[in-house]
Design an enzyme around this catalytic site. Structure first.
Site, PDB file in Angstrom:
ATOM      1  CG  LEU A  90     -57.755 -20.683  92.270  1.00  0.00           C
ATOM      2  CD1 LEU A  90     -58.893 -20.538  91.282  1.00  0.00           C
ATOM      3  CD2 LEU A  90     -56.953 -21.922  91.952  1.00  0.00           C
ATOM      4  CB  CYS A  91     -53.094 -15.784  93.936  1.00  0.00           C
ATOM      5  SG  CYS A  91     -53.643 -15.853  95.636  1.00  0.00           S
TER       6      CYS A  91
END
Lengths: 306, 136
Positions: A90-91
């Protein structure tokens, strides 16, 4: 989605809304962490730079010195890579970019093994069948000096035992919150390639050859003395220099990770908002259509009774 | 008054000092060395110990970990992995570090851990010693 009933739309609005809350929260956590890591990164930058400058000047003085950690080996059979990633996703492209850069670089080598820092690197190289002699999973967010030292100690041992013949560090450089660049630096041996990558990392640094020439031209400087003797100084100083490089890499990476996550989560939040808006419109339309239909049914029914 | 020496002390957490001094004394692996202006160009590895900085006749002391000192004419550079003024030593942390190291030394797992514990021990003892001396 046209055929969705009112209840379905309502449900979707709710679910997108809760996703938005999560991404929003993650964005805020990431920006708080980013602020902290960025501060630490900025504090440590003069330190890394000082080490680089000091080491380059030593190498300038000691042209052609023979030392196990400086002199390159004749044959490179196996290359070691320290790859720094995050533990979590999630980056955006943060993890993938750095691993891809490492993979690309490994193509030019005969055989490679990976010291993975972060869960993502471990999984990625495991899946591709690379040898992973060690994985560090518990400090990628807030690395400190002892962590860097641990990694360095492990790698130097591998190198001196001739299990690997060169060591590279792959990390993500933090340029700004929205811009991060995967970087590959050679740690050992400190040959021309390693020196070049070190010189390139900052504009103010000069190549040892240049420094040596300058010193010769000016002739003001007396020759540097190394006490108790050159090999012992190098034995103590080179590992310290490597520590500073690894610590720099860890801090740059962790700031990049938070930056990347913040940007990714900001985008996700914006997308969710857009989606909710669209769904709300659809919902209103569906509601209106239902009301219109009901009215016309009532009117129709009343007409029929006349 | 003799010309002053420009001293820089850099660690990952801070730049402790970047100014002129009369004298500085650093602990190297072969014992204390005093630095003054126009010193012989020298590179020395540092041991865990302390740095004493004397400016305008006033001394200040800091605890210091491993690193290197490089001196050339009027400029001295100290790069170390940890440094702090003695009055800023976190004594609780040092004591805890000492306990941790003691425990680890007692278990004796393998060489790496032992090495690490030994270093941690030296550092903790150094901080505690300097702190206690400053309180007397």
């Amino acid at each position: 989605m046209a055929g969705m009933g009112m209840r379905d739309i309502k449900r979707r609005i709710k679910s997108v809304g809760s996703t938005k809350q999560i991404t929003k929260a993650m964005e805020m956590v990431a920006s708080a962490k980013l602020r902290k890591t960025k501060a630490r990164l900025e504090e440590s930058r003069p330190f890394s730079l000082a080490w680089k400058r000091a080491l380059l000047s030593f190498l300038g003085d000691l042209q052609g010195v023979e030392h196990p950690m400086i002199t390159p080996r004749e044959k490179v059979r196996k290359s070691g890579y320290i790859v720094i990633t995050g533990n979590r996703g999630l980056c955006g492209g943060y993890n993938t970019n750095v691993m891809k850069a490492a993979l690309e670089h490994m193509k030019t080598k005969k055989a490679s093994c990976v010291v993975a820092v972060g869960q993502k690197a471990k999984d990625f190289f495991n899946r591709r069948g690379y040898d992973i002699p060690k994985a560090y999973l518990d400090f990628s967010e807030m690395p400190d000096f002892m962590d860097a030292k641990d990694i360095r100690r492990f790698c130097v041992e591998k190198y001196l035992n001739e299990e690997v013949d060169e060591v590279y560090l792959v990390y993500t450089q933090f340029v700004s919150t929205i811009s991060h660049k995967p970087q590959i630096v050679k740690l050992m041996p400190l040959d021309d390639e390693a020196v070049d990558s070190c010189v390139e990392s900052d504009e103010s640094l000069k190549h040892p050859k240049e420094l040596a020439e300058e010193a010769q031209k000016e002739k003001i400087h007396e020759k540097m003395n190394y006490e108790p003797n050159v090999p012992r100084v190098l034995n103590l100083v080179v590992p310290n220099y490597l520590d500073s490089l690894i610590l720099g890499g860890l801090l740059e990476s962790s700031a990049s990770e938070q930056g990347a996550r913040r940007v990714a989560m900001e985008n996700a939040t914006n997308n969710a908002e857009e989606m909710i808006e669209r769904l709300q419109l659809q919902y209103n339309r569906a509601r209106q259509a239902a009301i219109t239909q009901e009215i016309s049914e009532i009117v129709g029914g009343a007409e029929a009774l006349k | 008054m003799a010309k002053k020496l420009h001293l820089e002390v850099i660690s990952p957490d801070q730049i402790l000092w970047d100014d002129e001094v009369d004298t500085a004394v650093v602990r190297t692996i072969e014992g204390d060395v005093g630095l003054m202006n126009d010193h012989l160009p020298l590179v020395l590895p540092l041991a865990v110990g302390r740095i004493k900085i004397i400016k305008d006749g006033k001394p200040r002391e800091a605890s210091c970990a491993e690193g290197v000192v490089k001196i050339r004419e009027d400029h001295a550079l100290v790069i170390t992995e940890a440094v702090e003024w003695i009055d800023e030593i976190d004594i609780e942390r040092a004591r805890k570090a000492k306990e941790r190291a003691e425990k680890r030394l007692a278990v004796k797992k393998n060489d790496v851990d032992l090495d690490r514990a030994n270093i941690a021990m030296t550092k903790a003892l150094n901080r505690i010693k300097l702190y206690e001396r400053s309180k007397k």
